[in-house]
Write a protein that holds these residues in place. Structure first.
Motif, PDB file in Angstrom:
ATOM      1  N   ARG A  23      14.246   0.745   8.470  1.00 19.67           N
ATOM      2  CA  ARG A  23      14.462   0.586   7.090  1.00 19.67           C
ATOM      3  C   ARG A  23      13.180  -1.023   6.730  1.00 19.67           C
ATOM      4  O   ARG A  23      13.907  -2.164   7.801  1.00 19.67           O
ATOM      5  CB  ARG A  23      15.443   0.225   6.397  1.00 19.67           C
ATOM      6  N   ALA A  24      12.791  -1.591   5.761  1.00 17.35           N
ATOM      7  CA  ALA A  24      12.464  -2.468   5.424  1.00 17.35           C
ATOM      8  C   ALA A  24      12.257  -3.053   3.894  1.00 17.35           C
ATOM      9  O   ALA A  24      12.648  -2.338   3.087  1.00 17.35           O
ATOM     10  CB  ALA A  24      10.690  -2.338   5.306  1.00 17.35           C
ATOM     11  N   LEU A 128       8.874   6.857   9.402  1.00 14.84           N
ATOM     12  CA  LEU A 128       8.030   5.514   8.687  1.00 14.84           C
ATOM     13  C   LEU A 128       9.407   5.227   7.697  1.00 14.84           C
ATOM     14  O   LEU A 128      10.401   5.719   7.993  1.00 14.84           O
ATOM     15  CB  LEU A 128       7.413   6.414   7.018  1.00 14.84           C
ATOM     16  N   LYS A 129       9.895   3.955   7.696  1.00 15.77           N
ATOM     17  CA  LYS A 129      10.762   2.783   7.338  1.00 15.77           C
ATOM     18  C   LYS A 129      11.169   3.219   6.239  1.00 15.77           C
ATOM     19  O   LYS A 129      10.409   2.695   5.055  1.00 15.77           O
ATOM     20  CB  LYS A 129      10.963   1.646   7.680  1.00 15.77           C
ATOM     21  N   ASP A 130      11.887   2.993   5.153  1.00 16.98           N
ATOM     22  CA  ASP A 130      11.808   3.884   4.078  1.00 16.98           C
ATOM     23  C   ASP A 130      12.502   2.406   3.392  1.00 16.98           C
ATOM     24  O   ASP A 130      12.437   1.295   4.054  1.00 16.98           O
ATOM     25  CB  ASP A 130      14.219   4.217   4.025  1.00 16.98           C
ATOM     26  N   THR A 160      10.850   5.659  -0.866  1.00 14.26           N
ATOM     27  CA  THR A 160      10.778   4.071  -1.094  1.00 14.26           C
ATOM     28  C   THR A 160      11.534   3.654  -2.568  1.00 14.26           C
ATOM     29  O   THR A 160      11.100   4.792  -3.429  1.00 14.26           O
ATOM     30  CB  THR A 160       8.961   3.629  -1.934  1.00 14.26           C
ATOM     31  N   TYR A 161      12.607   3.115  -2.422  1.00 17.29           N
ATOM     32  CA  TYR A 161      13.302   2.085  -3.696  1.00 17.29           C
ATOM     33  C   TYR A 161      12.870   1.560  -4.522  1.00 17.29           C
ATOM     34  O   TYR A 161      12.746  -0.144  -4.188  1.00 17.29           O
ATOM     35  CB  TYR A 161      14.691   2.125  -3.196  1.00 17.29           C
ATOM     36  N   CYS A 169      15.285   2.622  -8.576  1.00 16.79           N
ATOM     37  CA  CYS A 169      14.592   4.223  -9.301  1.00 16.79           C
ATOM     38  C   CYS A 169      13.054   4.226  -8.213  1.00 16.79           C
ATOM     39  O   CYS A 169      13.256   3.493  -7.756  1.00 16.79           O
ATOM     40  CB  CYS A 169      13.387   4.074 -10.967  1.00 16.79           C
ATOM     41  N   TRP A 170      13.402   6.124  -7.840  1.00 17.74           N
ATOM     42  CA  TRP A 170      12.444   6.150  -7.336  1.00 17.74           C
ATOM     43  C   TRP A 170      11.233   7.979  -6.757  1.00 17.74           C
ATOM     44  O   TRP A 170      12.239   8.535  -8.831  1.00 17.74           O
ATOM     45  CB  TRP A 170      13.500   6.889  -5.520  1.00 17.74           C
ATOM     46  N   LEU A 171      10.568   7.707  -6.754  1.00 14.44           N
ATOM     47  CA  LEU A 171       9.805   9.022  -7.052  1.00 14.44           C
ATOM     48  C   LEU A 171      10.511  10.263  -6.689  1.00 14.44           C
ATOM     49  O   LEU A 171      10.514  10.587  -4.990  1.00 14.44           O
ATOM     50  CB  LEU A 171       8.712   9.100  -7.181  1.00 14.44           C
TER      51      LEU A 171
END
Length: 272
Positions: A23-24, A128-130, A160-161, A169-171
């Protein structure tokens, strides 16, 4: 294909720092969450980036040089039109990289994404990091829309949040034309997320099939701004279909969304 979504992993104090390498955190120039939550998020990620004036927000929120020295970002990046001189001086004195990108064709959010990709490549990590983006949907509407638009440019496998103190929200990218086969799995932490939530199409005629909501969507409905917008929805009461057992004693709800066009999932929180 659908993905699993667990935004509470960033906020969980029950299993602090578990899988933090996955995570990032990105801090934008908007009001931050309360300090206790900020500390928890900080410990639950491995890369921390401030976008320009986001460094001002972090510096001011931490209150003392002692705490600021314990919670140092990995980098500050942007066109640097908002970064205060005293904040820059403090972080540079601690050896933090302050990187100026003068381009006006990308936002500070996008500039920081470039840094994150560079860090991941340097680490040699295939995954890839969240990413949690604090302040992404706060403040001016044009900046909020730019943040949402950025979701369409991010790698499809990066979860991605976008966060404000009142919502996350997120897509949700399309799961396919057959809405009976694949679905996004959204794990909702009871007491942290909700009760209100929504599914919003962003200019596409979208069809969704959901489970776990009070007012579930079905394939016969068309979502779009000029048609149906599913706001002020809520989580369902049917424990047999909605409750999911996830690690420890924490209780989660499981919501599923199958969609043939991109839609935005949004959920209420209180991070003040």
């Amino acid at each position: 294909m659908g993905q699993e979504w667990r935004v509470y992993d960033f906020f969980a104090s029950e299993q602090l720092a578990e899988n933090a390498q996955q995570r990032a955190l990105l801090v934008l120039n908007q009001p931050l969450c309360n300090l206790a939550l900020l500390k928890t998020i900080w410990d639950n990620v491995s890369i921390r980036i401030c976008a320009d004036g986001g460094a001002n927000r972090l510096y001011d929120s931490l209150g003392s040089d002692e705490l600021r020295s314990k919670m140092l970002p990995d980098a500050i990046r942007g066109d640097l039109d908002s970064l205060r001189a005293d904040v820059r001086q403090f972080y540079e004195s601690k050896g933090i990289a302050v990187q100026k990108d003068p381009s006006q064709d990308t936002t500070d959010f996008q500039k920081c994404l470039e840094y994150l990709v560079q860090r991941e490549q340097a680490e040699g990590s295939a995954a890839l990091k969240d990413l949690l983006v604090l302040g992404a949907t706060s403040g001016r509407l044009d900046q909020t829309l730019a943040s949402i638009a950025t979701l369409f440019k991010i790698e499809k496998t990066r979860r991605t949040y976008l966060v404000s103190n009142d919502s996350i929200c997120w897509l949700l990218l399309p799961t396919g034309s057959d809405l009976s086969r694949n679905a996004h799995q959204i794990f909702v932490r009871k007491g942290f997320e909700g009760p209100c939530c929504g599914v919003v199409s962003l200019g596409y005629d979208a069809h969704c099939v959901t489970t776990g909501l009070k007012w579930n969507l079905h394939a016969g409905m068309t979502l779009n701004f000029d048609k149906l917008v599913s706001t002020s929805n809520a989580f369902g009461d049917d424990a047999a279909t909605a409750v999911e057992s996830v690690s420890g004693s924490a209780e989660y709800l499981r919501v599923t969304v199958a969609n043939d066009q991109p839609v935005l999932w949004t959920v209420e929180v209180n991070l003040h």
